[in-house]
Design an enzyme around this catalytic site. Structure first.
Site, short mmCIF file in Angstrom:
data_model
loop_
_atom_site.label_atom_id
_atom_site.label_comp_id
_atom_site.label_asym_id
_atom_site.label_seq_id
_atom_site.Cartn_x
_atom_site.Cartn_y
_atom_site.Cartn_z
N LYS A 185 38.77 -78.03 -51.82
CA LYS A 185 39.62 -79.05 -51.21
C LYS A 185 39.14 -80.46 -51.58
CE LYS A 185 42.76 -80.91 -48.49
NZ LYS A 185 42.27 -82.17 -47.99
N HIS A 188 40.30 -81.08 -55.01
CA HIS A 188 41.75 -81.35 -54.91
C HIS A 188 41.97 -82.81 -54.55
CE1 HIS A 188 45.24 -82.07 -52.32
NE2 HIS A 188 45.88 -81.12 -52.99
N HIS A 449 9.51 -89.91 -73.89
CA HIS A 449 10.32 -88.90 -73.20
C HIS A 449 10.69 -87.72 -74.11
CE1 HIS A 449 10.66 -91.18 -69.54
NE2 HIS A 449 11.10 -92.24 -70.19
#
Length: 466
Positions: A185, A188, A449
């Site tokens: 929902k 949605h 990194h």
């Protein structure tokens, strides 16, 4: 001592009251309660009294009206009010009884509440309900999640009140365990934010860029509603643009400051947590935020005096293509997010079923959802809608007009963040190589990194002595 009502509705706001009436219409005996007794009295003085709804003045009385296993549907504001009602109910409910939260709760709250309620021996459902006032009264789209055992008990009741799709199937099917129903929902609603934004951008481009009147645009939207864009939101946009207030088009009277209740923001936050690019929904949320401070915009408009120009050779048909292509991207991103959540949380979401229950009843109901349902039926493991033959063909067909509209909007100074974002996502996804290699080099340069190499297998990491 138990009574004989089939279900109780706690919370008689717009959605709760209309769901109660819908349930009563379908032959279910409903008990109704609101914390403010005058709200219950007003509710009973209307249609509810004629339908035989049973009013309660307390949670204890409400529970006493129910047959076993007792089923209580909570329809209150998301957040602490839901927890408060649950705590009150637990004082009176017993093992095997069912609590349903039908509000717009955050899915992680539903996970927590289900664990808590079921630790007390009860069953719990968190269901998404979409359709607004009209949908709640006459047939919403319903997205149930939580306890499978609870679902099996209430399935006939919920399906009886759900909207019916064009093929006659109820727009209500099991979504998954835990917070799955409320997650779907939420997505949605995020897609709904996107739909409203791409429609608003079409309106703005035609209004400011083409000089069209609201009445003229109403006819354009009505024409679009007869084709591939046919949907509830396109239909009501045509009606809105044809409406006057005090002798003026109503859109010219309404302040251009959009509100929001949080589900769009939740969708974007969830997408960041799951590493999924819901860029169009994010732009729709930010566009509402930009709109919400008209005084700031007025000051900036006075500083930058050159107003928007015209769109030149761009036509309303070009805008329709840009809207349609952007809509495809928005839904593609939403369904990617649901697939990622399904994998992360073990929900085993059926994306074809989800698309199918959005075909009627809900705010984003549209003929377009038939195409999405078909795409996921053709390939249930489809990783991205833009890889489906139907949608890839549609995006290719719309491409030239889409680019003309985005370029025209940029050159004329009319913001089109959703169209621009959707196009950038599309171009990014179809780029075999992106400049992220430079970003990785920078990250390794200043922070060691590491990076992967394009000429070596994935998963091997390297550091360069810069």
């Amino acid at each position: 001592m138990s009574g004989h009502a089939d279900i109780a509705v706690a919370g008689l706001g717009v959605m709760g009251a209309n769901l109660a009436l819908n349930l009563a219409d379908k032959g279910h005996l409903v008990a109704a309660y609101n914390r403010t007794t005058s709200v219950t009295d007003e509710f009973m003085a209307g249609e509810a009294g004629d339908l035989g709804v049973l009013p309660a003045t307390s949670i204890e009385e409400l529970v006493g009206m129910l047959s076993r296993p007792r089923v209580v549907l909570i329809m209150v504001t998301a957040g602490k009010p839901v927890d408060a009602v649950i705590d009150s109910l637990l004082e009176h409910l017993e093992t095997g009884d069912i609590i349903i939260d039908g509000g717009n709760s955050l899915y992680s709250d539903t996970d927590r509440r289900q664990a808590f309620v079921e630790s007390r021996g009860l069953l719990y459902l968190g269901i998404g309900v979409s359709g607004g006032e009209e949908g709640a009264r006459h047939g919403p789209s319903i997205m149930p999640g939580g306890s499978r055992k609870a679902w099996e008990h209430v399935e006939p009741m919920l399906k009886s009140i759900a909207a019916k799709a064009p093929d006659g199937k109820p727009c209500c099917e099991w979504i998954g365990t835990g917070g799955a129903g409320h997650f779907v929902k939420m997505v949605h609603n995020g897609i709904e934010y996107g739909d409203m934004q791409v429609i608003a951008e079409a309106y703005d481009l035609m209004r400011r860029g083409m000089g069209m009147s609201p009445a003229e645009m109403s006819k354009v939207f009505a024409r679009w509603d007869e084709g591939r864009l046919r949907s509830y939101l396109i239909e009501i946009t045509s009606d809105i643009l044809a409406t006057e207030l005090d002798g003026q088009p109503i859109v010219d009277v309404i302040l251009d400051a959009a509100g929001q209740k949080g589900t769009g923001k939740w969708t974007v936050i969830s997408s960041l947590d799951l590493g999924q690019p819901t860029t169009l929904v994010a732009e729709a949320v930010y566009a509402r935020i930009v709109s919400s401070d008209p005084d700031a915009r007025k000051r900036a408009a006075a500083i930058y005096a050159n107003g928007p120009g015209t769109l030149g050779a761009v036509t309303s048909d070009d805008v329709e293509s840009a809207l349609y292509a952007s809509k495809i991207i928005s839904y593609a991103q939403g369904f990617r997010l649901m697939r990622a959540a399904s994998d992360e949380y073990g929900w085993d979401l059926d994306l074809a079923t989800i698309a199918s229950i959005w075909r009627a009843g809900c705010i984003i109901r549209a003929v377009f959802l038939e195409d999405i349902t078909a795409a996921f039926l053709r390939d249930p493991s489809l990783p991205d809608m833009i890889e489906d033959d139907f949608f890839s063909g549609a995006l290719e067909d719309a491409g030239a007009s889409w680019r003309e509209v985005v370029a025209g909007a940029a050159m004329s100074g009319i913001p089109a963040p959703a169209y621009s974002s959707a196009l950038s996502y599309f171009d990014g996804m179809r780029s075999e190589r992106l400049p992220a290699n430079l970003i990785q080099a920078q990250r390794d340069f200043f922070g060691a990194h590491t990076f992967e190499r394009a000429d070596r297998p994935r998963g091997e990491f390297y550091h360069h002595n810069w």
